[in-house]
Every structure is written in structure tokens, then in C-alpha cells.
Design a protein around this motif. Sequence first.
Motif, PDB file in Angstrom:
ATOM      1  N   SER A   1       1.066  -0.972  -0.003  1.00  0.00           N
ATOM      2  CA  SER A   1       0.295   0.057  -0.086  1.00  0.00           C
ATOM      3  C   SER A   1       0.827   1.659  -0.086  1.00  0.00           C
ATOM      4  O   SER A   1       2.273   1.627   0.335  1.00  0.00           O
ATOM      5  CB  SER A   1      -0.596  -0.370   1.238  1.00  0.00           C
ATOM      6  OG  SER A   1      -0.477  -0.315   2.190  1.00  0.00           O
ATOM      7  N   GLY A   2       0.266   2.140  -0.201  1.00  0.00           N
ATOM      8  CA  GLY A   2       0.665   3.720   0.003  1.00  0.00           C
ATOM      9  C   GLY A   2       0.178   4.183  -1.367  1.00  0.00           C
ATOM     10  O   GLY A   2      -0.521   4.227  -1.891  1.00  0.00           O
ATOM     11  N   SER A   3       1.054   5.893  -1.309  1.00  0.00           N
ATOM     12  CA  SER A   3       0.204   6.622  -2.639  1.00  0.00           C
ATOM     13  C   SER A   3       1.739   7.583  -2.294  1.00  0.00           C
ATOM     14  O   SER A   3       2.619   7.821  -1.630  1.00  0.00           O
ATOM     15  CB  SER A   3      -0.738   7.890  -2.024  1.00  0.00           C
ATOM     16  OG  SER A   3      -0.531   7.962  -0.938  1.00  0.00           O
ATOM     17  N   MET A   4       1.561   8.514  -3.904  1.00  0.00           N
ATOM     18  CA  MET A   4       2.045   9.432  -4.099  1.00  0.00           C
ATOM     19  C   MET A   4       2.382  10.602  -3.257  1.00  0.00           C
ATOM     20  O   MET A   4       2.827  11.242  -3.019  1.00  0.00           O
ATOM     21  CB  MET A   4       1.601  10.055  -5.874  1.00  0.00           C
ATOM     22  CG  MET A   4       2.389   8.832  -6.900  1.00  0.00           C
ATOM     23  SD  MET A   4       4.296   8.544  -6.808  1.00  0.00           S
ATOM     24  CE  MET A   4       4.605  10.080  -6.930  1.00  0.00           C
TER      25      MET A   4
ATOM     26  N   TRP B   1       5.143   4.184   1.597  1.00  0.00           N
ATOM     27  CA  TRP B   1       5.168   2.940   1.016  1.00  0.00           C
ATOM     28  C   TRP B   1       4.786   1.865   2.281  1.00  0.00           C
ATOM     29  O   TRP B   1       6.012   2.029   2.693  1.00  0.00           O
ATOM     30  CB  TRP B   1       5.328   2.790  -0.373  1.00  0.00           C
ATOM     31  CG  TRP B   1       5.791   4.056  -1.555  1.00  0.00           C
ATOM     32  CD1 TRP B   1       6.639   4.869  -1.019  1.00  0.00           C
ATOM     33  CD2 TRP B   1       4.761   3.908  -2.033  1.00  0.00           C
ATOM     34  NE1 TRP B   1       6.359   5.551  -1.924  1.00  0.00           N
ATOM     35  CE2 TRP B   1       4.794   5.315  -2.737  1.00  0.00           C
ATOM     36  CE3 TRP B   1       3.923   3.256  -2.434  1.00  0.00           C
ATOM     37  CZ2 TRP B   1       4.723   6.104  -4.134  1.00  0.00           C
ATOM     38  CZ3 TRP B   1       2.616   3.736  -3.833  1.00  0.00           C
ATOM     39  CH2 TRP B   1       3.246   4.626  -4.278  1.00  0.00           C
ATOM     40  N   ALA B   2       4.232   1.200   2.549  1.00  0.00           N
ATOM     41  CA  ALA B   2       4.396   0.100   3.221  1.00  0.00           C
ATOM     42  C   ALA B   2       3.717  -1.661   3.249  1.00  0.00           C
ATOM     43  O   ALA B   2       2.819  -1.422   1.852  1.00  0.00           O
ATOM     44  CB  ALA B   2       2.494   0.700   4.134  1.00  0.00           C
ATOM     45  N   LEU B   3       4.016  -2.394   3.327  1.00  0.00           N
ATOM     46  CA  LEU B   3       3.754  -4.050   3.290  1.00  0.00           C
ATOM     47  C   LEU B   3       2.446  -3.908   4.910  1.00  0.00           C
ATOM     48  O   LEU B   3       3.745  -3.557   5.352  1.00  0.00           O
ATOM     49  CB  LEU B   3       4.788  -4.595   3.920  1.00  0.00           C
ATOM     50  CG  LEU B   3       6.417  -4.038   2.851  1.00  0.00           C
ATOM     51  CD1 LEU B   3       7.511  -4.987   2.686  1.00  0.00           C
ATOM     52  CD2 LEU B   3       5.223  -3.806   1.317  1.00  0.00           C
ATOM     53  N   ASN B   4       1.611  -4.393   4.689  1.00  0.00           N
ATOM     54  CA  ASN B   4       0.401  -5.020   5.680  1.00  0.00           C
ATOM     55  C   ASN B   4       0.642  -3.371   7.007  1.00  0.00           C
ATOM     56  O   ASN B   4       0.255  -3.960   7.974  1.00  0.00           O
ATOM     57  CB  ASN B   4       0.916  -6.579   6.079  1.00  0.00           C
ATOM     58  CG  ASN B   4       0.249  -7.256   5.461  1.00  0.00           C
ATOM     59  OD1 ASN B   4      -0.536  -7.408   4.818  1.00  0.00           O
ATOM     60  ND2 ASN B   4       1.624  -8.624   5.978  1.00  0.00           N
ATOM     61  N   GLY B   5       0.739  -2.378   6.584  1.00  0.00           N
ATOM     62  CA  GLY B   5       0.099  -1.308   7.119  1.00  0.00           C
ATOM     63  C   GLY B   5       1.354  -0.384   7.630  1.00  0.00           C
ATOM     64  O   GLY B   5       1.345   0.501   8.553  1.00  0.00           O
ATOM     65  N   ASP B   6       2.331  -1.439   7.660  1.00  0.00           N
ATOM     66  CA  ASP B   6       3.512  -1.131   8.623  1.00  0.00           C
ATOM     67  C   ASP B   6       5.296  -0.502   7.881  1.00  0.00           C
ATOM     68  O   ASP B   6       5.328  -1.307   6.615  1.00  0.00           O
ATOM     69  CB  ASP B   6       4.762  -2.805   9.627  1.00  0.00           C
ATOM     70  CG  ASP B   6       3.317  -3.045  10.240  1.00  0.00           C
ATOM     71  OD1 ASP B   6       2.926  -2.000  10.937  1.00  0.00           O
ATOM     72  OD2 ASP B   6       3.382  -4.234  10.418  1.00  0.00           O
ATOM     73  N   TYR B   7       5.331   0.120   8.388  1.00  0.00           N
ATOM     74  CA  TYR B   7       6.669   1.102   7.904  1.00  0.00           C
ATOM     75  C   TYR B   7       8.004   0.564   8.158  1.00  0.00           C
ATOM     76  O   TYR B   7       8.069   0.859   9.418  1.00  0.00           O
ATOM     77  CB  TYR B   7       6.576   2.627   8.111  1.00  0.00           C
ATOM     78  CG  TYR B   7       5.133   3.424   7.336  1.00  0.00           C
ATOM     79  CD1 TYR B   7       5.435   3.413   6.103  1.00  0.00           C
ATOM     80  CD2 TYR B   7       3.809   2.627   7.965  1.00  0.00           C
ATOM     81  CE1 TYR B   7       3.995   3.994   4.963  1.00  0.00           C
ATOM     82  CE2 TYR B   7       2.647   3.697   7.287  1.00  0.00           C
ATOM     83  CZ  TYR B   7       2.566   3.843   6.138  1.00  0.00           C
ATOM     84  OH  TYR B   7       1.385   4.376   5.479  1.00  0.00           O
TER      85      TYR B   7
ATOM     86  N   ASN C   1      -1.145  -6.465  -4.460  1.00  0.00           N
ATOM     87  CA  ASN C   1      -0.911  -4.545  -4.433  1.00  0.00           C
ATOM     88  C   ASN C   1      -2.404  -3.105  -4.161  1.00  0.00           C
ATOM     89  O   ASN C   1      -2.871  -3.711  -5.466  1.00  0.00           O
ATOM     90  CB  ASN C   1       0.052  -4.514  -5.932  1.00  0.00           C
ATOM     91  CG  ASN C   1       0.209  -3.400  -5.942  1.00  0.00           C
ATOM     92  OD1 ASN C   1      -0.408  -2.279  -5.110  1.00  0.00           O
ATOM     93  ND2 ASN C   1       1.094  -2.335  -6.728  1.00  0.00           N
ATOM     94  N   ARG C   2      -2.194  -2.801  -3.587  1.00  0.00           N
ATOM     95  CA  ARG C   2      -3.383  -2.379  -3.022  1.00  0.00           C
ATOM     96  C   ARG C   2      -3.441  -0.637  -3.281  1.00  0.00           C
ATOM     97  O   ARG C   2      -3.935   0.486  -3.406  1.00  0.00           O
ATOM     98  CB  ARG C   2      -3.423  -1.632  -1.412  1.00  0.00           C
ATOM     99  CG  ARG C   2      -4.450  -3.065  -0.650  1.00  0.00           C
ATOM    100  CD  ARG C   2      -5.056  -3.554  -1.160  1.00  0.00           C
ATOM    101  NE  ARG C   2      -5.559  -5.477  -0.393  1.00  0.00           N
ATOM    102  CZ  ARG C   2      -6.544  -6.572  -0.982  1.00  0.00           C
ATOM    103  NH1 ARG C   2      -7.004  -5.774  -1.773  1.00  0.00           N
ATOM    104  NH2 ARG C   2      -6.333  -6.979   0.089  1.00  0.00           N
ATOM    105  N   SER C   3      -1.984  -0.019  -4.104  1.00  0.00           N
ATOM    106  CA  SER C   3      -1.535   0.550  -4.305  1.00  0.00           C
ATOM    107  C   SER C   3      -1.719   1.296  -5.994  1.00  0.00           C
ATOM    108  O   SER C   3      -2.338   0.069  -6.445  1.00  0.00           O
ATOM    109  CB  SER C   3      -0.600   1.163  -4.056  1.00  0.00           C
ATOM    110  OG  SER C   3       0.662   0.525  -4.830  1.00  0.00           O
ATOM    111  N   SER C   4      -1.657   2.579  -6.379  1.00  0.00           N
ATOM    112  CA  SER C   4      -1.723   2.422  -7.970  1.00  0.00           C
ATOM    113  C   SER C   4       0.122   2.994  -8.261  1.00  0.00           C
ATOM    114  O   SER C   4      -0.619   3.163  -9.638  1.00  0.00           O
ATOM    115  CB  SER C   4      -2.827   4.060  -7.613  1.00  0.00           C
ATOM    116  OG  SER C   4      -1.845   5.074  -6.941  1.00  0.00           O
ATOM    117  N   MET C   5       1.166   2.273  -7.885  1.00  0.00           N
ATOM    118  CA  MET C   5       1.772   2.340  -8.314  1.00  0.00           C
ATOM    119  C   MET C   5       2.238   0.165  -8.233  1.00  0.00           C
ATOM    120  O   MET C   5       2.297  -0.327  -7.658  1.00  0.00           O
ATOM    121  CB  MET C   5       3.008   2.710  -7.842  1.00  0.00           C
ATOM    122  CG  MET C   5       2.835   4.119  -8.267  1.00  0.00           C
ATOM    123  SD  MET C   5       4.452   5.064  -7.635  1.00  0.00           S
ATOM    124  CE  MET C   5       5.544   4.679  -9.204  1.00  0.00           C
ATOM    125  N   ALA C   6       3.026  -0.078  -9.069  1.00  0.00           N
ATOM    126  CA  ALA C   6       3.675  -1.407  -9.450  1.00  0.00           C
ATOM    127  C   ALA C   6       5.228  -1.326  -8.365  1.00  0.00           C
ATOM    128  O   ALA C   6       5.250  -0.296  -8.586  1.00  0.00           O
ATOM    129  CB  ALA C   6       4.037  -1.012 -10.663  1.00  0.00           C
TER     130      ALA C   6
END
Length: 504
Positions: A390-393, A398-404, A425-430
Amino acid sequence: MSSRLTRRLLLAAAGSAGAVPWVSAQAGQAPAAAAGGHRLLAGTRTLEVNGRAARVFRLTADSGQAGLFLAPGERFRVDLTNTLDEHTIIHWHGQLPPWTQDGFPWPQTPPLAPGATRSYDYAPIPGTYWMHSHDGLQEQSLMTAPLIVRTAAEMREDRQDIVLMLHDFSFRTPDDLLAGLTGAKPSAVHDMVRHAENVAAPAMNMHGMASGGMASMSSGDMGQGHSMGGMTMDVNDIDYDAFLANDRTLADPEVVRVGRSGRVRLRIINGSSSSQFWIDLGTLKGRIVAVDGHPVHPVAGARFPLAIAQRMDILVDLPPSGAFPILARLEASRRRTGIVLATPGARIPTIAETGHDRTPPLDNALEMRLAAAQPLRPRKPDLVHRIDLSGSMKPYRWALNGDYWPHVTPLMLEAGHRVEIELVNRSSMAHPMHLHGHAFQVIGINGKTVNGAVRDTVLVTPRHGRVRIAFDADNPGRWAFHCHNLYHMATGMMTEFRYRGIAV
């Protein structure tokens, strides 16, 4: 090296001076290792990019050649010397050493101090690999180099070995680039990255660091939205000054001399920090025979996707004569770089750095077609685990299972277990996801079962793209698992796979 040189090795040696560090020795002519192994130097050099000088890092053998080229059966015996006035640590990407030799800055394996030397000794796995810094953002400043381990079968092929290493390049410092993405000051970014390397320390407040959002940058191809199938995705976080193929741009490309009707093995390495490419052979046809160093059943074509940190070996049989550009075309862009293969007397074409057509974003259509030549033995998994990406611009996090990273909960492994990981992948980037210390097999893509390639880095496409991987837990230690987009990793997209019984 033997005095008995093949025709193709002589042709390779006759290329331009810029080609010397990149064109590896010919089949049957591997350089002999020194009695004590190899010495590798981490230092700096001056690189000219489109007429402008830049100070960048280097990883060179005593001979001055970039990286390392090992003969069949040769052990990885390397003394790494840090000639810099700052710390560094080098990761042998895709190799499977004991965890304390992996080149990751755990508290047990700290970075190499200025002037210090560290020795490595393990049995390498053959194929096309690379090495890069895992210290701060040094990778962006070209602390990278090839790591090629040949097989006896390759040596018998009598093919010209040509290494093509890709980089994205900016005259701005990596701290400036990340500051532009996060909206933070470069000094704050520098402190954040250094803090995150101390995995024993509590996590920095990433929410506060990123709260300013993404700063304004030049438009170019950076961070643009791209519509595909009715969905919007983000591509190309950074608007780079240049894209390099073996340290050169298309304004002055490397010209590799090849024999008439030559037979070549292209070893292509995407050493970029934040850029993905389509490899375009132009009028040539090639056969992919390995990805990430591991053999696959041949797949023919002329255009292939190559995600960040991935590699591919392509066999090409050339026409009797001519000049043949091998291009790397930036995804979702018209920008490109590359080299030129040229037979004796061939006229070298002028190639613009910007093409006519915009490429699409990378996808996993090729991944669906790849099949490992040496797949995992069929077995029921002992552990099945899902990781959401997950994550965003904006804010740039950017995170894995909500963890940073480094505030993560390690995934605990039992030695001997078969492990399956579902990446969603829950985000809009590869995200090109890389696992240290293990080779995994791709066994599912977007819900479809495949008997896919064995890899160390796999692309998970945006907007609910799914990839399932499997590996055997056969290398006890502490292992990083992260997105290989350097700036995604630096802002949190990393976790740890840890074997039970490993003290921390």
C-alpha cells in the motif's frame, strides 16, 4: 588469461574504450582468479553525462573492470575495500550466501567503515546477477556493478557475452530527489534514511515526515497518472536527467563490435533506482533463456519488460552484417537509452533519445509465459502468508501490511518449511518486490496458477495486482524483503523474514 583468443573475444576487445569494463570475457576464455580470490574496491569516479561531469560511485576489480566475472565452479572469494570517506555496504543481489555475508546493514553486520576491508567466501550460484549498495541512497549515485557467474555450458556455446547495465541518472543528489517526493527538507530526508538503517532503533514518525506532501517538480514523465483499462496508475516517480546504458546515453552510445553473423548472449541488468523499461531488440529476434540468473524455457520475441532490479539473458543470432540498436525504453514514456551492436565496417546510426511512440506501463504478460527450467519440487506449503502493498504519491509513503520500516513485525520462518506468499497490491504504483537470501518461484498471477520462473525480484502490478510466490526456507538468518524502488523502500516499504532461533 589464455593467449589463445577466439575471434569473438578479439572483436569485443577491439570495441571502444568505454566498452572495456562492460564486455565480459568470451566463452572458453574466463580470466583466472588470483590465488587469494578477487579484490573489489568501492570508491568514486567522474562520469560525463551529455557533456557535463558528475561525481559518482564505482565498484571495480583490481583490473579496473566494473564488477566481478567468475568462472564456472569458482568460489566467491572477495575482499571488499572501502576507499571512501563514508560508510558503505554491498549486497550481492540474487546470490544465496550465509546471511552475515549478504550485505545488509543489520546490527550484526554493520556497514564497512572508511578504509576498512571485509572478506567474503561462499559458493555462488551461476547466472546474471549484480551488486549494489544497501547503505542509504548510495545506489542512486551508481554504487552498482555486474556480478556474472558463468556455467560450463555457457562457455561451450562460443557466444559473445555482452553485459548491458541500465541506470537512471540525476545531477541532483539522492537526498534532494527524495526531498522533492516527500516535501521534506533534504537534511530531514538524510536523517530519516540514516535512522531507518538502525533496525534496532524505534521507527521515525513517518506521518510527520511526509505530511507536507510531494513538492513541485518539473513535469516531464515524473509521477504521471496513466490510464489503462479504465484505471489510473502512477508511473515514474522522478523526472531524471538521463538514462544510461553502460554509463552512456544515446547521444554517444557504446558501440559493441560483433562478428558477422555473430552469436551473442545479452546479459541485461536493470540497475535503476526508480525506473522500469521495455527492452527493444528492433529488427532482431531473441530468445530469453534466463531471468534473474535462473534458466527458463526459451521465450522468443523482440520486446520484453524488465522491472527494477530484474535481469534477463537473451540469445541473439545476428544477420551477416549491419548495426543493431538494443534499446531500453522507459515505461509510459518516449524516453530511451541503449547500445549498438555493429559488425565490422557497419555505419553507426544516430538514435534520438526520445522516440516517436509512448510505451505502455510494464505488465505481467511475459511473466505468465515464463516457465522455470528447474522448478521447485511439488510440495504442500507449511506456511501461507499474505502481504498487502500500500501507499500513495501524496503523501509519499509506502508500506507492507500497513507497517513502515523499521517498525515492522518480522515474518518468522521454520527451517525446512515450504513457504507461499501472496502479494496483493492495493496501491496505484507497481512494486518490484525482492527477497534476500532465497530464490522463489512464481506460482500464481492475478489468481491464475502458473508454473512460472524462478526469480529473486517480481513485479506486482498496481490496482489489486496479485502475485503468489513459493520458496523453501533453506537459508537460516535474517533476510530483508522490500520493494526495489529505492524511494519506496526508503519511505517504509520493507520488512524482515527471520528464522526461528536466530538471535537478534
